[in-house]
Design a protein around this motif. Structure first.
Motif, PDB file in Angstrom:
ATOM      1  N   ILE A 131       0.835  -1.210   0.000  1.00  0.00           N
ATOM      2  CA  ILE A 131       0.000   0.000   0.000  1.00  0.00           C
ATOM      3  C   ILE A 131       0.864   1.252   0.000  1.00  0.00           C
ATOM      4  O   ILE A 131       0.738   2.122  -0.870  1.00  0.00           O
ATOM      5  N   CYS A 132       1.799   1.321   0.947  1.00  0.00           N
ATOM      6  CA  CYS A 132       2.641   2.524   1.039  1.00  0.00           C
ATOM      7  C   CYS A 132       4.015   2.340   0.421  1.00  0.00           C
ATOM      8  O   CYS A 132       4.774   3.308   0.313  1.00  0.00           O
ATOM      9  N   LEU A 133       4.323   1.118   0.052  1.00  0.00           N
ATOM     10  CA  LEU A 133       5.619   0.800  -0.562  1.00  0.00           C
ATOM     11  C   LEU A 133       6.784   1.078   0.362  1.00  0.00           C
ATOM     12  O   LEU A 133       7.915   1.289  -0.078  1.00  0.00           O
ATOM     13  N   GLU A 134       6.499   1.106   1.689  1.00  0.00           N
ATOM     14  CA  GLU A 134       7.546   1.279   2.688  1.00  0.00           C
ATOM     15  C   GLU A 134       7.840  -0.074   3.333  1.00  0.00           C
ATOM     16  O   GLU A 134       6.958  -0.933   3.428  1.00  0.00           O
ATOM     17  N   PRO A 135       9.094  -0.307   3.736  1.00  0.00           N
ATOM     18  CA  PRO A 135       9.397  -1.581   4.405  1.00  0.00           C
ATOM     19  C   PRO A 135       8.579  -1.722   5.681  1.00  0.00           C
ATOM     20  O   PRO A 135       8.449  -0.776   6.454  1.00  0.00           O
ATOM     21  N   TRP A 136       8.000  -2.906   5.876  1.00  0.00           N
ATOM     22  CA  TRP A 136       7.296  -3.134   7.123  1.00  0.00           C
ATOM     23  C   TRP A 136       8.267  -3.558   8.201  1.00  0.00           C
ATOM     24  O   TRP A 136       9.430  -3.822   7.955  1.00  0.00           O
ATOM     25  N   SER A 137       7.766  -3.585   9.429  1.00  0.00           N
ATOM     26  CA  SER A 137       8.617  -3.901  10.577  1.00  0.00           C
ATOM     27  C   SER A 137       8.018  -5.087  11.319  1.00  0.00           C
ATOM     28  O   SER A 137       6.899  -5.530  11.040  1.00  0.00           O
ATOM     29  N   SER A 138       8.807  -5.588  12.269  1.00  0.00           N
ATOM     30  CA  SER A 138       8.340  -6.712  13.076  1.00  0.00           C
ATOM     31  C   SER A 138       7.626  -6.270  14.340  1.00  0.00           C
ATOM     32  O   SER A 138       7.136  -7.104  15.099  1.00  0.00           O
ATOM     33  N   SER A 139       7.573  -4.958  14.564  1.00  0.00           N
ATOM     34  CA  SER A 139       6.865  -4.406  15.724  1.00  0.00           C
ATOM     35  C   SER A 139       6.458  -2.976  15.390  1.00  0.00           C
ATOM     36  O   SER A 139       6.857  -2.410  14.370  1.00  0.00           O
ATOM     37  N   SER A 155       3.618   0.260  14.806  1.00  0.00           N
ATOM     38  CA  SER A 155       2.361   0.474  14.085  1.00  0.00           C
ATOM     39  C   SER A 155       2.398  -0.024  12.648  1.00  0.00           C
ATOM     40  O   SER A 155       1.349  -0.206  12.039  1.00  0.00           O
ATOM     41  N   HIS A 156       3.611  -0.208  12.125  1.00  0.00           N
ATOM     42  CA  HIS A 156       3.716  -0.668  10.738  1.00  0.00           C
ATOM     43  C   HIS A 156       4.244  -2.105  10.689  1.00  0.00           C
ATOM     44  O   HIS A 156       4.941  -2.499   9.750  1.00  0.00           O
ATOM     45  N   ARG A 157       3.892  -2.881  11.706  1.00  0.00           N
ATOM     46  CA  ARG A 157       4.330  -4.272  11.740  1.00  0.00           C
ATOM     47  C   ARG A 157       3.567  -5.066  10.684  1.00  0.00           C
ATOM     48  O   ARG A 157       2.470  -4.697  10.267  1.00  0.00           O
ATOM     49  N   VAL A 158       4.136  -6.178  10.296  1.00  0.00           N
ATOM     50  CA  VAL A 158       3.551  -6.969   9.223  1.00  0.00           C
ATOM     51  C   VAL A 158       2.372  -7.779   9.759  1.00  0.00           C
ATOM     52  O   VAL A 158       2.433  -8.378  10.820  1.00  0.00           O
ATOM     53  N   VAL A 159       1.263  -7.725   9.018  1.00  0.00           N
ATOM     54  CA  VAL A 159       0.054  -8.468   9.357  1.00  0.00           C
ATOM     55  C   VAL A 159      -0.466  -9.125   8.085  1.00  0.00           C
ATOM     56  O   VAL A 159      -0.064  -8.786   6.972  1.00  0.00           O
ATOM     57  N   SER A 160      -1.421 -10.050   8.248  1.00  0.00           N
ATOM     58  CA  SER A 160      -2.062 -10.713   7.118  1.00  0.00           C
ATOM     59  C   SER A 160      -3.564 -10.689   7.302  1.00  0.00           C
ATOM     60  O   SER A 160      -4.065 -10.500   8.418  1.00  0.00           O
ATOM     61  N   ILE A 161      -4.276 -10.840   6.220  1.00  0.00           N
ATOM     62  CA  ILE A 161      -5.723 -10.956   6.261  1.00  0.00           C
ATOM     63  C   ILE A 161      -6.106 -12.347   5.780  1.00  0.00           C
ATOM     64  O   ILE A 161      -5.235 -13.153   5.454  1.00  0.00           O
ATOM     65  N   PHE A 209       0.513  -6.981   4.702  1.00  0.00           N
ATOM     66  CA  PHE A 209       0.519  -5.510   4.635  1.00  0.00           C
ATOM     67  C   PHE A 209       1.092  -4.972   5.933  1.00  0.00           C
ATOM     68  O   PHE A 209       1.280  -5.703   6.914  1.00  0.00           O
ATOM     69  N   GLY A 210       1.367  -3.612   5.933  1.00  0.00           N
ATOM     70  CA  GLY A 210       1.673  -2.932   7.171  1.00  0.00           C
ATOM     71  C   GLY A 210       0.389  -2.714   7.963  1.00  0.00           C
ATOM     72  O   GLY A 210      -0.681  -2.421   7.405  1.00  0.00           O
ATOM     73  N   GLN A 211       0.462  -2.811   9.295  1.00  0.00           N
ATOM     74  CA  GLN A 211      -0.743  -2.796  10.110  1.00  0.00           C
ATOM     75  C   GLN A 211      -1.536  -1.497   9.933  1.00  0.00           C
ATOM     76  O   GLN A 211      -2.742  -1.529   9.663  1.00  0.00           O
ATOM     77  N   ASN A 212      -0.880  -0.329  10.115  1.00  0.00           N
ATOM     78  CA  ASN A 212      -1.618   0.931  10.024  1.00  0.00           C
ATOM     79  C   ASN A 212      -2.165   1.171   8.623  1.00  0.00           C
ATOM     80  O   ASN A 212      -3.257   1.731   8.455  1.00  0.00           O
ATOM     81  N   CYS A 213      -1.444   0.680   7.575  1.00  0.00           N
ATOM     82  CA  CYS A 213      -1.916   0.881   6.207  1.00  0.00           C
ATOM     83  C   CYS A 213      -3.194   0.104   5.938  1.00  0.00           C
ATOM     84  O   CYS A 213      -4.162   0.629   5.391  1.00  0.00           O
ATOM     85  N   ILE A 214      -3.241  -1.160   6.326  1.00  0.00           N
ATOM     86  CA  ILE A 214      -4.427  -1.959   6.045  1.00  0.00           C
ATOM     87  C   ILE A 214      -5.600  -1.532   6.936  1.00  0.00           C
ATOM     88  O   ILE A 214      -6.770  -1.629   6.529  1.00  0.00           O
ATOM     89  N   PHE A 252      -1.647 -10.852  13.255  1.00  0.00           N
ATOM     90  CA  PHE A 252      -0.237 -10.519  13.348  1.00  0.00           C
ATOM     91  C   PHE A 252       0.622 -11.674  12.837  1.00  0.00           C
ATOM     92  O   PHE A 252       0.307 -12.842  13.034  1.00  0.00           O
ATOM     93  N   ILE A 253       1.714 -11.301  12.167  1.00  0.00           N
ATOM     94  CA  ILE A 253       2.719 -12.273  11.723  1.00  0.00           C
ATOM     95  C   ILE A 253       3.943 -12.094  12.601  1.00  0.00           C
ATOM     96  O   ILE A 253       4.603 -11.053  12.574  1.00  0.00           O
ATOM     97  N   TRP A 254       4.242 -13.139  13.391  1.00  0.00           N
ATOM     98  CA  TRP A 254       5.370 -13.054  14.334  1.00  0.00           C
ATOM     99  C   TRP A 254       6.639 -13.521  13.634  1.00  0.00           C
ATOM    100  O   TRP A 254       6.964 -14.689  13.615  1.00  0.00           O
TER     101      TRP A 254
END
Length: 643
Positions: free
Chosen positions: A156-164, A166-172, A178-183, A212-214
């Motif tokens: 969505i934002c084309l920014e690297p996601w993180s493991s923790s 607000s922009h941590r990686v999540v799935s639907i 996606f990044g958490q705040n983006c989705i 969340f993806i750990w």
């Protein structure tokens, strides 16, 4: 442009306005580059930097001599672009005007070009045709996403996601990341419009589907090739299991067939014994009743050997397997007398075979020699492989087995030398027999081992060349040359027999073990003579006493072979042994048999047969008592049965 930010209403367009290069801002959730370029009247080296600030509704540009406010209203996003439907640019030197399109594509800057003193027309770089039409939103968004196939970036934002954070990686629920705040913002906006869908696949999604993806790092690994290999492996394993099952079935069928074959062979053997017993009973009944029937050899079959001339040369008979072995060029042709259609060819030598002899112990080994200077042992029963090969110093002309001990073999060479080999020693011959002063030094065309018997004390190696017939004697104890004469030719005694015919040369010698009689065949320019002699010991020396001479019409050009054999015949109540001579008649391409009482039988020679003279003769006695004569020509074998 001139003036400052507080005198917007009074200031007009200044031709000396500089080219202004904007900085980057990400307050709107996207990368934005805005550049103001003059119309070419200002000096190119006069550049000033603008500071950019703003929120979700507007962007502010502040420079050294200008300030601009861009108001963004009705912001719409789709898969490929952001459309500012009613955005306006507010500047002190120009009227309000619509802003056409601002693209969210990374590193695609918006250019505001000064076209006139009063109006700035914003345009996009040359990245293709863009439109505000919303009918192609899905297609454009998917194209944009596919261009950023990076496993470590939020699509969505084309920014690297993180493991923790607000922009941590999540799935639907569809599995996309996606990044958490983006989705969450995406779903929040979609919830208002009742169109919350996955940005990647358009599958309907909800806030509760976010998981969340750990993980510390996610890298998408392409396992399609690995899965394909695994599938191939599974298929191969399955096919292998099927082959193993089929193999087990075939092995079981083979064992059952082999057991059945052994059973049938035993039955055949018993039937042959019964047949022989019945034949003897019939002969005894005929003798008791005084019934006599004249028997003779009648034609049985004609077996083709080869289509080439001079293909065949010699043949040998294996009585244990009822198999006739015929030389055919560089190889051998095996013919089963039980079933003539059962034939098999095997290449043995690299030059024509000169002699072949079957082992007397029934092992199925075949001894052959050739002009290629080798003596070879070949297995003819289960395979056609060469068991052993002995190198010769000269081309081999003849060979034979030691009937007293089949571990020893003899080979006659072209230089009138006899070599004895041991099957257990392959390096060199164990005995050399030669006496050129007596034998003349010509090639040995005939070589026969005569074992010691009750009918004659003479034993040893009977040999013949074109000039002489002679005997290499074994030691006084009757042992083989291997024990008494190994490596010492001086102890071997050579006796030359006086049985030469004037104006003739010897071309064949054979021996009858039943009567200990020797047949010597001689050829002249226009005649052939076959001398039958008895082998005895006189005054301690072996001698040959001529018993009868059979004369043939015409000469003999080919180096053919003749044979002497005996048969027990019933005459009334008495039985006696008769000895016969069998030889080819070259002038009429026929086979002739002479009896001891002067009788002669010329075997059938049909007109339609090829004009080929007989070059070798073998008497074949089968296990059922069937008596056959085989005559070998260059391309055929003629079979005659005694009836």
């Amino acid at each position: 442009m001139g003036g400052s930010g507080h005198a917007h209403d009074e200031h007009k367009h200044d031709v000396t306005s500089p080219r202004l290069v904007a900085k980057q801002t990400s307050n709107l959730g996207m990368d934005a580059f805005v550049t103001a370029i003059d119309d070419g009247h200002a000096p190119q080296d006069n550049e000033h930097e603008w500071n950019i600030s703003g929120d979700e509704g507007a962007i502010d540009f502040e420079g050294d001599s200008h300030s601009t406010h861009v108001n963004l209203r009705g912001l719409e996003r789709d898969s490929a672009q952001v459309t500012l439907a009613e955005a306006t640019i507010q500047m002190p030197i120009m009227e309000t005007m619509p802003l056409s399109v601002i693209s969210p594509i990374a590193h695609a800057p918006l250019q505001v070009v000064q076209n006139s003193p009063d109006i700035f027309q914003p345009t996009l770089p040359n990245i293709g045709t863009l439109t505000t039409d919303c009918t192609n939103k899905k297609h454009k968004r998917s194209a944009s996403m596919s261009s950023h196939d990076d496993s470590n970036q939020c699509p969505i934002c084309l920014e690297p996601w993180s493991s923790s954070g607000s922009h941590r990686v999540v799935s639907i629920k569809c599995g996309h990341l996606f990044g958490q705040n983006c989705i969450e913002k995406w779903f929040a906006k979609g919830k208002k419009d009742k169109t919350a869908k996955c940005p990647e696949c358009n599958l309907v999604g909800y806030q509760k589907d976010i998981r969340f993806i750990w993980t510390k790092n996610i890298v998408a690994v392409d396992t399609s090739e690995l899965e394909s290999v695994r599938q191939d492996l599974r298929e191969e394993q399955s096919a292998r299991r099927e082959v193993e099952k089929e193999k087990a079935k075939l092995q079981l069928a083979f064992k059952m067939g082999e057991s059945q074959m052994l059973k049938m062979e035993r039955e055949i053997k018993n039937l042959r014994i019964m047949n022989s017993t019945l034949l003897l009973q019939i002969e005894a009944y005929r003798a008791k009743s005084g019934i006599t029937t004249a028997k003779r050899y009648v034609f049985n079959n004609l077996v083709a050997i080869s289509a080439e001339l001079q293909a065949a040369r010699v043949m040998s008979f294996n009585p244990h397997h009822e198999m006739l072995i015929v030389s055919n060029g560089h190889g051998l042709l095996k013919i089963s007398l039980r079933e003539l259609s059962s034939q098999e060819y095997a290449t043995i030598h690299c030059k024509p075979i000169r002699d072949a002899q079957c082992c007397p112990d029934g092992s199925g080994l075949l001894l052959t020699t050739s002009f290629d200077r080798t003596l070879k042992l070949t297995s003819t029963v289960r395979s056609n492989s060469t068991v052993q090969c002995f190198n010769l110093e000269n081309p081999g002309w003849s060979c034979c087995w030691n009937n007293d001990n089949p571990q020893y073999m003899f080979c006659g060479l072209a230089n009138d030398t006899v070599l004895m080999f041991d099957i257990r020693q392959t390096k060199a011959p164990v005995t050399r027999l030669q006496d050129h002063d007596k034998t003349g030094g010509k090639p040995l065309h005939s070589l026969i081992y005569i074992p010691r018997s009750d009918k004659s004390n003479a034993s040893g190696l009977l040999a013949a060349n074109f000039d002489h017939v002679f005997l290499w004697e074994s030691n006084s104890n009757g042992e083989s040359f291997s024990s008494g004469l190994q490596g010492n030719a001086e102890k071997a005694r050579c006796t030359v027999f006086d049985m030469q015919i004037p104006a003739a040369t010897c071309y064949s010698v054979s021996h009858d073990p039943m009567t200990q009689q020797v047949l010597g065949s001689f050829r002249g320019t226009s005649f052939t003579k076959h001398v039958v002699s008895a082998l005895n010991i006189t005054d301690g020396l072996p001698t040959l006493h001529a018993m009868r001479i059979q004369s043939g019409t015409g000469g003999q050009k080919t180096l053919a072979r003749t044979q002497i054999f005996s048969r027990r015949e019933q005459a009334g109540t008495a039985s006696h042994i008769k000895t016969y001579v069998c030889a080819g008649k070259e002038d009429c391409c026929s086979l002739v048999i002479w009896g001891p009482d002067g009788e002669m039988q010329e075997l059938e020679n049909r007109v339609e047969w090829p004009k080929e003279s007989v070059i070798d003769v073998q008497r074949c006695i089968q296990s059922n008592g069937k008596d056959m004569i085989a005559g070998l020509t260059e391309r055929h074998v003629r079979l005659y049965t005694y009836e």
